[in-house]
Write a protein that holds these residues in place. Sequence first.
Motif, PDB file in Angstrom:
ATOM      1  N   TYR A   1       0.827  -1.199   0.000  1.00 48.42           N
ATOM      2  CA  TYR A   1       0.000   0.000   0.000  1.00 48.42           C
ATOM      3  C   TYR A   1       0.866   1.257   0.000  1.00 48.42           C
ATOM      4  CZ  TYR A   1      -3.740   3.230   1.118  1.00 48.42           C
ATOM      5  OH  TYR A   1      -4.628   4.282   1.074  1.00 48.42           O
ATOM      6  N   LEU A   2       1.933   1.232   0.774  1.00 46.12           N
ATOM      7  CA  LEU A   2       2.818   2.405   0.806  1.00 46.12           C
ATOM      8  C   LEU A   2       3.527   2.596  -0.527  1.00 46.12           C
ATOM      9  CD1 LEU A   2       4.292   2.105   4.423  1.00 46.12           C
ATOM     10  CD2 LEU A   2       2.509   3.668   3.612  1.00 46.12           C
ATOM     11  N   ASN A   3       3.857   1.500  -1.173  1.00 45.47           N
ATOM     12  CA  ASN A   3       4.424   1.617  -2.519  1.00 45.47           C
ATOM     13  C   ASN A   3       3.423   2.264  -3.469  1.00 45.47           C
ATOM     14  OD1 ASN A   3       7.102   0.781  -2.581  1.00 45.47           O
ATOM     15  ND2 ASN A   3       6.577  -1.398  -2.681  1.00 45.47           N
ATOM     16  N   GLU A   4       2.177   1.894  -3.321  1.00 53.00           N
ATOM     17  CA  GLU A   4       1.131   2.431  -4.206  1.00 53.00           C
ATOM     18  C   GLU A   4       0.945   3.935  -3.962  1.00 53.00           C
ATOM     19  OE1 GLU A   4      -2.629   0.406  -3.634  1.00 53.00           O
ATOM     20  OE2 GLU A   4      -3.672   2.255  -4.254  1.00 53.00           O
ATOM     21  N   ILE A   5       0.791   4.288  -2.693  1.00 51.13           N
ATOM     22  CA  ILE A   5       0.583   5.710  -2.366  1.00 51.13           C
ATOM     23  C   ILE A   5       1.821   6.536  -2.725  1.00 51.13           C
ATOM     24  CG2 ILE A   5       0.277   7.354  -0.446  1.00 51.13           C
ATOM     25  CD1 ILE A   5      -2.267   5.914  -1.028  1.00 51.13           C
ATOM     26  N   GLY A   6       2.979   6.027  -2.345  1.00 52.47           N
ATOM     27  CA  GLY A   6       4.225   6.736  -2.664  1.00 52.47           C
ATOM     28  C   GLY A   6       4.391   6.882  -4.169  1.00 52.47           C
ATOM     29  N   GLY A   7       4.095   5.829  -4.892  1.00 53.47           N
ATOM     30  CA  GLY A   7       4.235   5.861  -6.349  1.00 53.47           C
ATOM     31  C   GLY A   7       3.320   6.899  -6.977  1.00 53.47           C
ATOM     32  N   ARG A   8       2.106   6.938  -6.472  1.00 52.73           N
ATOM     33  CA  ARG A   8       1.115   7.888  -7.002  1.00 52.73           C
ATOM     34  C   ARG A   8       1.583   9.345  -6.839  1.00 52.73           C
ATOM     35  NH1 ARG A   8      -4.184   7.482  -3.618  1.00 52.73           N
ATOM     36  NH2 ARG A   8      -4.160   5.362  -4.446  1.00 52.73           N
ATOM     37  N   HIS A   9       2.352   9.604  -5.776  1.00 54.11           N
ATOM     38  CA  HIS A   9       2.816  10.980  -5.532  1.00 54.11           C
ATOM     39  C   HIS A   9       4.273  11.204  -5.933  1.00 54.11           C
ATOM     40  CE1 HIS A   9      -0.789  12.449  -3.496  1.00 54.11           C
ATOM     41  NE2 HIS A   9      -0.900  11.241  -2.986  1.00 54.11           N
ATOM     42  N   GLY A  10       4.832  10.224  -6.624  1.00 53.12           N
ATOM     43  CA  GLY A  10       6.195  10.429  -7.125  1.00 53.12           C
ATOM     44  C   GLY A  10       7.259  10.462  -6.049  1.00 53.12           C
ATOM     45  N   VAL A  11       7.045   9.726  -4.965  1.00 55.20           N
ATOM     46  CA  VAL A  11       7.993   9.744  -3.845  1.00 55.20           C
ATOM     47  C   VAL A  11       9.134   8.739  -4.050  1.00 55.20           C
ATOM     48  CG1 VAL A  11       8.235   8.970  -1.433  1.00 55.20           C
ATOM     49  CG2 VAL A  11       6.423  10.558  -2.064  1.00 55.20           C
ATOM     50  N   GLY A  12      10.362   9.153  -3.713  1.00 51.08           N
ATOM     51  CA  GLY A  12      11.449   8.186  -3.599  1.00 51.08           C
ATOM     52  C   GLY A  12      12.280   7.943  -4.840  1.00 51.08           C
ATOM     53  N   ARG A  13      12.278   8.885  -5.772  1.00 51.76           N
ATOM     54  CA  ARG A  13      13.140   8.751  -6.946  1.00 51.76           C
ATOM     55  C   ARG A  13      14.513   9.350  -6.655  1.00 51.76           C
ATOM     56  NH1 ARG A  13      10.128  10.451 -12.464  1.00 51.76           N
ATOM     57  NH2 ARG A  13       8.634   8.729 -12.518  1.00 51.76           N
ATOM     58  N   ILE A  14      15.558   8.622  -6.977  1.00 56.79           N
ATOM     59  CA  ILE A  14      16.888   9.232  -6.897  1.00 56.79           C
ATOM     60  C   ILE A  14      17.748   8.829  -8.088  1.00 56.79           C
ATOM     61  CG2 ILE A  14      17.076   9.580  -4.398  1.00 56.79           C
ATOM     62  CD1 ILE A  14      18.673   6.947  -4.301  1.00 56.79           C
TER      63      ILE A  14
ATOM     64  N   ARG B   1      30.500   1.122  -5.537  1.00 53.06           N
ATOM     65  CA  ARG B   1      30.306  -0.315  -5.467  1.00 53.06           C
ATOM     66  C   ARG B   1      31.367  -0.970  -4.591  1.00 53.06           C
ATOM     67  NH1 ARG B   1      29.190  -2.121 -11.673  1.00 53.06           N
ATOM     68  NH2 ARG B   1      27.233  -0.965 -11.961  1.00 53.06           N
ATOM     69  N   PHE B   2      31.025  -2.163  -4.090  1.00 52.57           N
ATOM     70  CA  PHE B   2      31.965  -2.898  -3.252  1.00 52.57           C
ATOM     71  C   PHE B   2      33.250  -3.227  -4.023  1.00 52.57           C
ATOM     72  CE2 PHE B   2      32.672  -7.137  -0.841  1.00 52.57           C
ATOM     73  CZ  PHE B   2      33.519  -6.525   0.060  1.00 52.57           C
ATOM     74  N   ILE B   3      33.113  -3.449  -5.323  1.00 46.99           N
ATOM     75  CA  ILE B   3      34.313  -3.832  -6.078  1.00 46.99           C
ATOM     76  C   ILE B   3      35.187  -2.632  -6.434  1.00 46.99           C
ATOM     77  CG2 ILE B   3      33.382  -5.970  -7.035  1.00 46.99           C
ATOM     78  CD1 ILE B   3      32.837  -4.271  -9.612  1.00 46.99           C
ATOM     79  N   GLY B   4      34.868  -1.468  -5.906  1.00 48.84           N
ATOM     80  CA  GLY B   4      35.808  -0.364  -5.994  1.00 48.84           C
ATOM     81  C   GLY B   4      35.564   0.633  -7.113  1.00 48.84           C
ATOM     82  N   MET B   5      34.457   0.449  -7.843  1.00 49.30           N
ATOM     83  CA  MET B   5      34.132   1.430  -8.885  1.00 49.30           C
ATOM     84  C   MET B   5      33.000   2.315  -8.403  1.00 49.30           C
ATOM     85  SD  MET B   5      33.667  -1.189 -11.998  1.00 49.30           S
ATOM     86  CE  MET B   5      35.013  -2.236 -12.559  1.00 49.30           C
ATOM     87  N   LYS B   6      32.952   3.507  -8.983  1.00 48.93           N
ATOM     88  CA  LYS B   6      31.753   4.320  -8.822  1.00 48.93           C
ATOM     89  C   LYS B   6      30.814   3.984  -9.973  1.00 48.93           C
ATOM     90  CE  LYS B   6      33.919   8.263  -6.535  1.00 48.93           C
ATOM     91  NZ  LYS B   6      33.430   8.059  -5.172  1.00 48.93           N
ATOM     92  N   SER B   7      29.528   3.897  -9.705  1.00 47.33           N
ATOM     93  CA  SER B   7      28.595   3.667 -10.793  1.00 47.33           C
ATOM     94  C   SER B   7      27.351   4.513 -10.586  1.00 47.33           C
ATOM     95  CB  SER B   7      28.217   2.198 -10.887  1.00 47.33           C
ATOM     96  OG  SER B   7      27.418   1.837  -9.796  1.00 47.33           O
ATOM     97  N   ARG B   8      26.636   4.731 -11.668  1.00 42.48           N
ATOM     98  CA  ARG B   8      25.425   5.533 -11.580  1.00 42.48           C
ATOM     99  C   ARG B   8      24.242   4.628 -11.280  1.00 42.48           C
ATOM    100  NH1 ARG B   8      22.646   8.769 -16.298  1.00 42.48           N
ATOM    101  NH2 ARG B   8      21.071   9.870 -15.073  1.00 42.48           N
ATOM    102  N   GLY B   9      23.393   5.052 -10.399  1.00 43.99           N
ATOM    103  CA  GLY B   9      22.201   4.271 -10.088  1.00 43.99           C
ATOM    104  C   GLY B   9      20.976   5.157 -10.097  1.00 43.99           C
ATOM    105  N   ILE B  10      19.919   4.632 -10.705  1.00 40.68           N
ATOM    106  CA  ILE B  10      18.651   5.353 -10.710  1.00 40.68           C
ATOM    107  C   ILE B  10      17.656   4.446 -10.022  1.00 40.68           C
ATOM    108  CG2 ILE B  10      16.820   6.220 -12.218  1.00 40.68           C
ATOM    109  CD1 ILE B  10      19.042   7.028 -14.175  1.00 40.68           C
ATOM    110  N   TYR B  11      17.122   4.915  -8.921  1.00 42.67           N
ATOM    111  CA  TYR B  11      16.303   4.050  -8.080  1.00 42.67           C
ATOM    112  C   TYR B  11      14.984   4.715  -7.747  1.00 42.67           C
ATOM    113  CZ  TYR B  11      20.848   1.869  -7.194  1.00 42.67           C
ATOM    114  OH  TYR B  11      22.074   1.267  -7.330  1.00 42.67           O
ATOM    115  N   GLU B  12      13.997   3.882  -7.465  1.00 42.64           N
ATOM    116  CA  GLU B  12      12.744   4.414  -6.905  1.00 42.64           C
ATOM    117  C   GLU B  12      12.366   3.520  -5.730  1.00 42.64           C
ATOM    118  OE1 GLU B  12       9.622   4.244  -9.821  1.00 42.64           O
ATOM    119  OE2 GLU B  12      10.129   2.207 -10.440  1.00 42.64           O
ATOM    120  N   THR B  13      12.081   4.126  -4.617  1.00 38.91           N
ATOM    121  CA  THR B  13      11.727   3.381  -3.409  1.00 38.91           C
ATOM    122  C   THR B  13      10.564   4.086  -2.732  1.00 38.91           C
ATOM    123  OG1 THR B  13      14.166   3.407  -3.150  1.00 38.91           O
ATOM    124  CG2 THR B  13      12.914   2.109  -1.566  1.00 38.91           C
TER     125      THR B  13
END
Lengths: 361, 361, 361, 361
Positions: B201-214, B220-232
């Motif tokens: 339910y929180l995913n649904e409500i959050g999603g509806r309002h565009g919450v949690g995009r980064i 990374r653990f293996i020593g590189m920097k990487s780009r990540g696009i996430y939604e939570t």
Amino acid sequence: MSKGTVVLAYSGGLDTSCILVWLKEEGYDVITYLANIGQEEDFDAAKKKAESLGAKKVFIEDLRAEFVEEFIWPSVQANAIYEDRYLLGTSVARPCIARRQVQIARQQGAQFVSHGATGKGNDQVRFELTCYAMYPEVKVSCEGTEKNHAPVNLYLMTKNPEDTCESPDVLEIHFTKGVPVKVINVKDGQSKDTPLGIFSYLNEIGGRHGVGRIDIVENRFIGMKSRGIYETPGGTILYHAHLDIETFTMDREVRRIKQGLGIKFSEMVYNGFWYSPECDFVRHCIDKSQENVEGKVQLSVFKGQVYILGRESPRSLYNEELVSMDVQGDYDPCDASGFIKINAVRLREHHRLQGEASSNR
Amino acid sequence: MSKGTVVLAYSGGLDTSCILVWLKEEGYDVITYLANIGQEEDFDAAKKKAESLGAKKVFIEDLRAEFVEEFIWPSVQANAIYEDRYLLGTSVARPCIARRQVQIARQQGAQFVSHGATGKGNDQVRFELTCYAMYPEVKVSCEGTEKNHAPVNLYLMTKNPEDTCESPDVLEIHFTKGVPVKVINVKDGQSKDTPLGIFSYLNEIGGRHGVGRIDIVENRFIGMKSRGIYETPGGTILYHAHLDIETFTMDREVRRIKQGLGIKFSEMVYNGFWYSPECDFVRHCIDKSQENVEGKVQLSVFKGQVYILGRESPRSLYNEELVSMDVQGDYDPCDASGFIKINAVRLREHHRLQGEASSNR
Amino acid sequence: MSKGTVVLAYSGGLDTSCILVWLKEEGYDVITYLANIGQEEDFDAAKKKAESLGAKKVFIEDLRAEFVEEFIWPSVQANAIYEDRYLLGTSVARPCIARRQVQIARQQGAQFVSHGATGKGNDQVRFELTCYAMYPEVKVSCEGTEKNHAPVNLYLMTKNPEDTCESPDVLEIHFTKGVPVKVINVKDGQSKDTPLGIFSYLNEIGGRHGVGRIDIVENRFIGMKSRGIYETPGGTILYHAHLDIETFTMDREVRRIKQGLGIKFSEMVYNGFWYSPECDFVRHCIDKSQENVEGKVQLSVFKGQVYILGRESPRSLYNEELVSMDVQGDYDPCDASGFIKINAVRLREHHRLQGEASSNR
Amino acid sequence: MSKGTVVLAYSGGLDTSCILVWLKEEGYDVITYLANIGQEEDFDAAKKKAESLGAKKVFIEDLRAEFVEEFIWPSVQANAIYEDRYLLGTSVARPCIARRQVQIARQQGAQFVSHGATGKGNDQVRFELTCYAMYPEVKVSCEGTEKNHAPVNLYLMTKNPEDTCESPDVLEIHFTKGVPVKVINVKDGQSKDTPLGIFSYLNEIGGRHGVGRIDIVENRFIGMKSRGIYETPGGTILYHAHLDIETFTMDREVRRIKQGLGIKFSEMVYNGFWYSPECDFVRHCIDKSQENVEGKVQLSVFKGQVYILGRESPRSLYNEELVSMDVQGDYDPCDASGFIKINAVRLREHHRLQGEASSNR
């Protein structure tokens, strides 16, 4: 005959006016001092009021530029945030204000300083610790009982996010050694490049979009929990922008250590220890960590939120080619297997022990 | 004759299908396994495809409830956040998925496990460390070369905040021992009280309002920097709500120690060490810290942002009377002066030393 | 035709001699390199043996002075100690040795470096990480399988404390910025004032009194526990002396932060990360913390033990008058009561909550 | 009419006798209380003196067993050591003593407690914080001005190492869950297996060999540096033994986290916060970490020094076969190379960046 001279941090309000009158009645000479750190205030009215109440001298000091450069900027470098939420606005202002008060006291030969902050708040601690640290022989004259009755409109700088405009502002913030050196509004081309100019502009943009309002319960140094309602529009934008450029340009392990130092810095500052050997030390270390924090961040500000859009840096440690799945380069997947297996040695041994333990018991 | 049996983490996509075929050609029996942790997926189609490509058995496992209870909830208790920004969604899913894979392997007598994650990513590490920790004798069969080409629409769960609805949703989230036990939508009275129900339910409500995009660069653990696009979306709401009720009910100093443990927890989980003695230990300690984290938080969700509106708790440490400026109670302002003066002893000594040092040099 | 040139860390022993021969057979030109960091060794014999086995060039390098100044001294400043017991002798030598090897490789145009440390030990990691950090394109040629069979007499520098002389030596060690600048033997007036002279002398005195022997189980970076038998006579004396003068001259809170950095430093160095951005950063911070660590410590060395007898410093923060029970000075006992009561606010609130909780349940 | 009842921590000495008389003169009923925590003291004489001075009741309480079990043992588990040197003897005694005093006060209906510790020392803080934490409404009656004039013979339990016997004692100490459960003297077969028996015996043996004397400058909670001369013979033996068995049986990463908690624990206890939510929490976590700390340690005690001779445990994580250079087992040297190369990815990137930076500038 005078009992001596007091430098009183004077706001022009009822509480500090009462203190002024009371100090005079007790036989002190009173010098009032009011710092301008960017707040909305009728400085002229305060000056007149102080004079009319018998202040021997009145100092109105414009500390805006030094406040931004010497207090806000190090906090930006530190990603300073208290208890994961509070960006430390007032906590940082207090040592800046008290420092000048002590300078005035020394220069005017005053043995006493006074202020209106009450005994239950953090500001008394911050004020007095700064005074004792910078002027160990000073006496803190009668403290006030200022009752910060919550104002009707709690938020002065920020609009309610529900009422903000419907299109975002897009900003580009340039950093050198972890401090902002320029901000450009991509839409209209406006640009600022002095510390005070940058910070004021970010407060304006952030305020317009309702950025940086929080309503929290926090832990005071004196051991109570208290409710705080804060707005930090410019500080919030800078927090996000700095975090982004820092992660982009700083080595992972350096950042991990620096993160711990930043948490300590935040606690020290919140608790009033800006002028302390440990805070000096930590500021020095954090400043050192910022040597490569250089580049620009693009972000949009909209409806109370800051969105990072991208970043660029001549000192980036992000290596697109190295991380690409399509380019093997000199990265051998076998190495990753070895890396994992060696990391697993310890986990397997633990499992073996647990198995033996449970079968022996 | 078969070289042995492999349990393959199978997605139904091109990469793991290739691995399936290749493993069969190499002479292995292949069991495919697909976990349902709540993602959008055509599980039936994946099952049919696996069978058509010669999988000896096909497991489709619904792990949604255990994923929320055993993996998401401890992360909420920890306020887990990697490098100050990433809420660890995928990192937490991986040990949950690999745990079941290992259970299937043991139960089916398979000596091998396989997956499609590449050697440059964190998911390979997380997958393999979990396998080695839980099944030390297992062999990790040929890894994949899955190329996670960025999809056209990166965000699947969240709407663009600019396009979200113009009125906020107001939620009330109830916590017991630091985990959510109920969510109520104040507007329409909807309510959920199972872990999976609450999180969905929180995913649904959050999603509806565009919450949690980064959109971040991470280490990374293996020593590189990487780009990540996430939604939570749901995770972001829970992060803010939990942080609020925790600060309200937890002693300041306990929280400070717990904050450090939470940072360590986040690094361990990000790096793939969910199943490790240190992560067990830290989870235990964090769980202990949550004993009094109980109460409800009211918040609004609007245009990508979560605003805390208030909180209540039978175990609150916030004492309105104690903190009030109008009630003196048994708080003596003199004590505050003594407190400050003793804290200043060290600062004054430092100042004295510095003064001597500079005058002697 | 040669496959290229290898710089081999050569000890003159059986294992590295085998590697030398094998490398030549495989078609490489081999340059041997042997570092003198103060160990007992027949350098001439090693040189002749290398030449007789076909080394193209032979380097014998005296690194003793730089080893003490650039590697031991920063470890003394850090109070470096791994897992509360191991003073890091070998761990600190490895980056010193490998640094010169890489310099020789670059200068001689060699693309390869080689060594005799095995895959299960820490030294391989320390060696190779240094090489990759300082010469990223280098290839590490075939590693050895050196079997460090425990020698008959494990302790080379220290006498058995049961057999040491019956009267202590009393030393006075002078520090400036946290490093020793002079040692004086109070009994016979002997004195040393170069880094190498000081360190060698302390090794001699410590060895004579059986100081610094340990028999421990330690955690290797590669995830195994292993047994280590070490002797660090001079290092042990310096550890105690430095700890003493540091506590005498450093602010409490600075020291607390520095202590945490020292623990991190020790782990980095033990694991082979001397040449890493985080170790550079931490060394810088620790060095900064040592600005006031100045003065002299008197100690006695006797039967395996170091006893601090006293200390003096122009930058001491120890204020005998302030701490005296007989002098009140400007210390008001009332302040202590206030200090305690404010510290108790939080404890009392916690007690109140617990009481309510237990009576409500 | 009485002003109320005071429970006075009474030593029989001059200072607390004066307080007793003064309290009576001021109109209080006085109950004296003297705790036996193992110190040399004429308890009967103290009782008689208190009665003769007008104490209404006299309590002499034998706290020795609970002191060892509830206060010393958790400190052993924590490897508690303040500022790297001080094993916390007195700091740990104070909450034990004050707890009973508060219990007596509650049971006797006394509203006041009193003690003889001065305002400049740590003991006042430890005493009063315990009282406030356990009996929030209590009033701390007039504090003393006890002047701890340094006694002629500072060391009561330990002999001067120069005068100790010429042959070592060899002990075997058995641990379960991180606390000692048995000590055996290998020479004469003597054995103890109660907490108090073990601790007293180790004090005796340690004392006989001059173990555990220190002369330090330490940082008091109230912000001064002060000189402390301490002897902790039994505690020193236990510190070394516990450290050894812990490293032998505890996972490396668990230990690293536990080490940090132990440092925090030491600071809390030193500062007087034994009875605080954070100290409860940390003790719980440390206790959890000790689940596998089981086995026996052999050590010799000689001329002020403790030498670990060996250790055994059914829950050892030390795997001789795994670590052996002669047995390859399932350890593949290739994995070590991969491990190192992946660890070097970050270092190489850093080097690349530095190179670019320096060539661009």
